[in-house]
Design an enzyme around this catalytic site. Structure first.
Site, PDB file in Angstrom:
ATOM      1  N   GLY A 242      51.451  48.683  98.791  1.00 58.04           N
ATOM      2  CA  GLY A 242      51.572  49.237  97.769  1.00 58.04           C
ATOM      3  C   GLY A 242      51.080  48.590  96.556  1.00 58.04           C
ATOM      4  O   GLY A 242      51.244  48.451  95.377  1.00 58.04           O
ATOM      5  N   PRO A 278      51.949  45.224 102.888  1.00 54.69           N
ATOM      6  CA  PRO A 278      50.716  45.194 102.181  1.00 54.69           C
ATOM      7  C   PRO A 278      49.744  45.427 103.193  1.00 54.69           C
ATOM      8  O   PRO A 278      49.068  45.466 104.419  1.00 54.69           O
ATOM      9  CB  PRO A 278      51.035  44.226 101.726  1.00 54.69           C
ATOM     10  CG  PRO A 278      51.975  43.734 102.616  1.00 54.69           C
ATOM     11  CD  PRO A 278      52.604  44.220 103.210  1.00 54.69           C
ATOM     12  N   GLY A 279      48.515  46.012 102.140  1.00 60.45           N
ATOM     13  CA  GLY A 279      47.260  46.265 102.760  1.00 60.45           C
ATOM     14  C   GLY A 279      46.528  45.575 101.724  1.00 60.45           C
ATOM     15  O   GLY A 279      45.988  45.003 102.076  1.00 60.45           O
ATOM     16  N   ARG A 280      46.448  45.950 100.629  1.00 54.77           N
ATOM     17  CA  ARG A 280      45.407  46.122  99.512  1.00 54.77           C
ATOM     18  C   ARG A 280      45.721  44.514  98.839  1.00 54.77           C
ATOM     19  O   ARG A 280      45.242  43.539  98.425  1.00 54.77           O
ATOM     20  CB  ARG A 280      45.703  46.558  98.226  1.00 54.77           C
ATOM     21  CG  ARG A 280      45.010  46.975  96.930  1.00 54.77           C
ATOM     22  CD  ARG A 280      45.375  47.847  95.728  1.00 54.77           C
ATOM     23  NE  ARG A 280      45.707  48.185  96.109  1.00 54.77           N
ATOM     24  CZ  ARG A 280      44.338  50.040  96.424  1.00 54.77           C
ATOM     25  NH1 ARG A 280      43.663  50.271  95.811  1.00 54.77           N
ATOM     26  NH2 ARG A 280      45.250  51.184  96.782  1.00 54.77           N
ATOM     27  N   ARG A 316      35.988  53.929  95.520  1.00 53.43           N
ATOM     28  CA  ARG A 316      37.176  54.314  94.584  1.00 53.43           C
ATOM     29  C   ARG A 316      36.995  54.601  93.750  1.00 53.43           C
ATOM     30  O   ARG A 316      37.019  54.847  92.286  1.00 53.43           O
ATOM     31  CB  ARG A 316      37.436  52.168  95.112  1.00 53.43           C
ATOM     32  CG  ARG A 316      38.160  52.564  96.428  1.00 53.43           C
ATOM     33  CD  ARG A 316      38.677  51.228  96.181  1.00 53.43           C
ATOM     34  NE  ARG A 316      39.886  51.311  95.311  1.00 53.43           N
ATOM     35  CZ  ARG A 316      40.527  51.040  94.286  1.00 53.43           C
ATOM     36  NH1 ARG A 316      39.803  50.398  93.287  1.00 53.43           N
ATOM     37  NH2 ARG A 316      42.112  51.298  93.770  1.00 53.43           N
ATOM     38  N   TYR A 320      39.056  57.784  92.476  1.00 52.76           N
ATOM     39  CA  TYR A 320      40.157  57.121  92.027  1.00 52.76           C
ATOM     40  C   TYR A 320      39.383  57.013  90.817  1.00 52.76           C
ATOM     41  O   TYR A 320      40.505  56.592  89.547  1.00 52.76           O
ATOM     42  CB  TYR A 320      40.716  56.168  92.568  1.00 52.76           C
ATOM     43  CG  TYR A 320      41.102  56.514  93.910  1.00 52.76           C
ATOM     44  CD1 TYR A 320      41.983  57.323  94.466  1.00 52.76           C
ATOM     45  CD2 TYR A 320      40.598  55.687  95.090  1.00 52.76           C
ATOM     46  CE1 TYR A 320      41.922  57.424  95.523  1.00 52.76           C
ATOM     47  CE2 TYR A 320      41.170  55.183  96.399  1.00 52.76           C
ATOM     48  CZ  TYR A 320      41.983  56.901  96.631  1.00 52.76           C
ATOM     49  OH  TYR A 320      41.851  56.991  98.048  1.00 52.76           O
ATOM     50  N   CYS A 337      23.173  45.260  77.549  1.00 52.38           N
ATOM     51  CA  CYS A 337      23.061  46.818  78.113  1.00 52.38           C
ATOM     52  C   CYS A 337      24.497  47.348  78.994  1.00 52.38           C
ATOM     53  O   CYS A 337      25.598  46.952  79.326  1.00 52.38           O
ATOM     54  CB  CYS A 337      22.139  46.254  79.929  1.00 52.38           C
ATOM     55  SG  CYS A 337      22.039  47.690  80.784  1.00 52.38           S
ATOM     56  N   GLU A 338      24.246  48.938  78.607  1.00 56.74           N
ATOM     57  CA  GLU A 338      25.617  49.290  78.598  1.00 56.74           C
ATOM     58  C   GLU A 338      25.448  49.894  80.259  1.00 56.74           C
ATOM     59  O   GLU A 338      24.484  50.920  80.216  1.00 56.74           O
ATOM     60  CB  GLU A 338      26.256  50.284  77.323  1.00 56.74           C
ATOM     61  CG  GLU A 338      27.129  50.252  77.497  1.00 56.74           C
ATOM     62  CD  GLU A 338      27.812  51.085  76.082  1.00 56.74           C
ATOM     63  OE1 GLU A 338      28.722  51.979  76.643  1.00 56.74           O
ATOM     64  OE2 GLU A 338      26.473  51.258  75.252  1.00 56.74           O
ATOM     65  N   TYR A 366      39.951  49.071 101.312  1.00 53.55           N
ATOM     66  CA  TYR A 366      39.662  50.260 100.766  1.00 53.55           C
ATOM     67  C   TYR A 366      38.222  50.003 100.671  1.00 53.55           C
ATOM     68  O   TYR A 366      37.723  51.643  99.487  1.00 53.55           O
ATOM     69  CB  TYR A 366      40.136  51.298  99.658  1.00 53.55           C
ATOM     70  CG  TYR A 366      41.933  51.405 100.358  1.00 53.55           C
ATOM     71  CD1 TYR A 366      42.403  51.735 101.548  1.00 53.55           C
ATOM     72  CD2 TYR A 366      42.564  50.073 100.024  1.00 53.55           C
ATOM     73  CE1 TYR A 366      43.851  51.687 101.713  1.00 53.55           C
ATOM     74  CE2 TYR A 366      44.362  49.886  99.923  1.00 53.55           C
ATOM     75  CZ  TYR A 366      44.412  51.253 101.207  1.00 53.55           C
ATOM     76  OH  TYR A 366      45.753  50.408 101.912  1.00 53.55           O
TER      77      TYR A 366
HETATM   78  C1  LIG Z   1      52.771  53.725 105.257  1.00 55.13           C
HETATM   79  C2  LIG Z   1      51.809  52.867 104.139  1.00 55.13           C
HETATM   80  N1  LIG Z   1      52.058  51.337 104.387  1.00 55.13           N
HETATM   81  C3  LIG Z   1      51.154  50.615 103.305  1.00 55.13           C
HETATM   82  C4  LIG Z   1      50.163  51.110 102.792  1.00 55.13           C
HETATM   83  C5  LIG Z   1      49.443  50.434 102.697  1.00 55.13           C
HETATM   84  O1  LIG Z   1      49.494  49.926 100.894  1.00 55.13           O
HETATM   85  P1  LIG Z   1      48.828  49.076 100.342  1.00 55.13           P
HETATM   86  O2  LIG Z   1      47.496  49.022 100.571  1.00 55.13           O
HETATM   87  O3  LIG Z   1      48.237  49.923  98.842  1.00 55.13           O
HETATM   88  O4  LIG Z   1      49.506  47.404  99.992  1.00 55.13           O
HETATM   89  C6  LIG Z   1      49.873  52.546 103.160  1.00 55.13           C
HETATM   90  C7  LIG Z   1      48.453  53.225 102.555  1.00 55.13           C
HETATM   91  O5  LIG Z   1      48.268  53.919 101.810  1.00 55.13           O
HETATM   92  C8  LIG Z   1      51.052  53.397 103.934  1.00 55.13           C
HETATM   93  O6  LIG Z   1      50.593  54.659 103.625  1.00 55.13           O
END
Ligand SMILES: Cc1ncc(COP(=O)(O)O)c(C=O)c1O
Length: 408
Positions: A242, A278-280, A316, A320, A337-338, A366
């Site tokens: 997250g 972590p992903g993002r 995205r 979002y 240029c906007e 993502y």
């Molecule tokens: C259970 C769980 N873990 C980890 C993640 C990864 O989140 P992020 O990419 O924001 O770090 C998610 C994303 O939805 C998730 O649902």
């Protein structure tokens, strides 16, 4: 900027880990395309690893952020585990060489087939609902195989993010509400093949205020102690992923992995193994979407830079209202240029000539995974710069690939 690990501008030209993006674009001969820096990913991973140095902990990459096989292999080589959310992500992780004991299956709607497959492979599984317990119990009995499970709890903490990616509040479809935990424990007591080995939570994505990690750790620590007292041999506390990234690219104090770890550490128990997912923050800033300008359309109040990338390749901004930085890959002079339609809105950019390259920053997470065939567009190829070399890590989808799905 971040030295020559990732993306940086030198003399007005954009570089990816030492290679000119304009030169890369010339070689690729396909537009748009995703471009990643392997060294930036490694640096991101090591930031977590260094911060976790003194703690019994596991980094479990959330595959949903970017599931390219080569990227999975890079993370596997660094020692990461993976969190997957479907049977196919699990298959991919196996194909990338992860071992079953390095995988966690998460998800709110895991099918019977996916559960059977996951138990068979031997991965750890998150329990998210009553029906998860029922299904896991039935399947484990029928194939006579035990399974290690984590209980996903909903701690009711507001991560202050876009509502579509907020998952840890009461009323969210994810996790088990506090008042329901007791009946779950009773059900697990009665299911001898389900081994409760830990607890899990995930508050949401793009989190900037790391205090919420401290709050969730405190709640999780209480549950952990309670479960131990109840006789469950729990050992893992999974705090989810997250952490956001600085999409604006202008905020020097933006929260880093070490800030997350410090926040968690304040509440961490000595005898628990921490899992972070972590992903993002592992892959987001390691990728850009490289596009070409098709033309500039003059409007009454603003102009539109029309490019060959769109919401089909990067959803995205439309989904979002996400704001990614947008820049040309070479110096562009001309009247301001906007707007760059519709990967970004209301931006001040110089008016470019046709076929000038433009990048949308921070699209390593993502981005490709959420692309589609909307408007009959084929998914773009993906390229990686690793050790000074440009490598194609996924070819462009062809119209023939698409057509082959139909019975003709
Ligand atoms: C259970 C769980 N873990 C980890 C993640 C990864 O989140 P992020 O990419 O924001 O770090 C998610 C994303 O939805 C998730 O649902």
């Amino acid at each position: 900027m971040n030295g020559n690990q990732g993306f940086y501008v030198q003399d007005g030209y954009l570089y990816c880990a030492g290679l000119s993006v304009k030169e890369i674009q010339r070689q690729v001969e396909h537009s748009p395309f995703y471009l990643y820096s392997a060294s930036q990913m490694r640096q991101n991973y090591r930031s977590y690893e260094n911060a976790l140095d003194q703690i019994p902990a596991v980094i479990s990459y959330a595959v949903k952020a970017n599931s390219n096989l080569t990227i999975l292999k890079i993370l596997r080589d660094l020692g990461s585990w993976v969190t997957v959310v479907s049977g196919n992500e699990l298959r991919l992780a196996l194909a990338a060489g992860f071992e079953s004991k390095q995988m966690i299956l998460n998800g709110n709607g895991k099918t019977l087939h996916e559960l059977e497959y996951a138990i068979d492979v031997g991965v750890m599984i998150n329990i998210d609902s009553e029906f998860d317990v029922k299904h896991l119990h039935q399947i484990s009995q029928s194939i006579r195989k035990s399974v290690n499970v984590l209980l996903r709890l909903n701690p009711d903490i507001d991560p202050a993010v876009h509502p579509y990616i907020s998952t840890g509040l009461q009323g969210s479809k994810f996790g088990i509400q506090p008042q329901q935990v007791e009946p779950f424990l009773q059900n697990l007591d009665a299911a001898p093949l389900l081994n409760l080995v830990g607890i899990h939570s995930h508050l949401g994505s793009t989190i900037e205020n790391v205090d919420v990690f401290c709050q969730v750790s405190a709640v999780m620590a209480e549950y952990f102690v309670m479960m131990r007292e109840r006789g469950f041999p729990v050992k893992y506390i999974n705090i989810g992923g997250g952490l956001g990234i600085d999409y604006q690219r202008t905020r020097p104090g933006f929260a880093q992995p070490e800030d997350v770890v410090k926040a968690i550490q304040r509440e961490l128990l000595d005898d628990a193994i921490l899992i972070l997912e972590p992903g993002r923050s592992l892959v987001g800033n390691a990728g850009v979407l490289v596009c070409n300008v098709i033309g500039v359309k003059l409007g009454e109040t603003k102009n539109f830079i029309v490019v060959d990338g769109s919401m089909t390749e990067l959803i995205r901004p439309s989904l979002y209202q996400a704001e990614h930085q947008i820049a040309f890959i070479e110096p562009v002079v001309g009247p301001v240029c906007e707007s760059a339609d519709f990967l970004g809105k209301n931006r001040l950019l110089a008016t470019p000539d046709e076929r000038i390259g433009l990048v949308v920053y921070d699209t390593g997470a993502y981005g490709y995974v959420m692309s589609s065939n909307y408007n009959g567009r084929m998914r773009p190829p993906e390229y990686l710069v690793d050790d000074g070399q440009l490598i194609q890590i996924r070819r462009a989808e062809r119209f023939e690939d698409y057509l082959s799905l139909f019975d003709m």
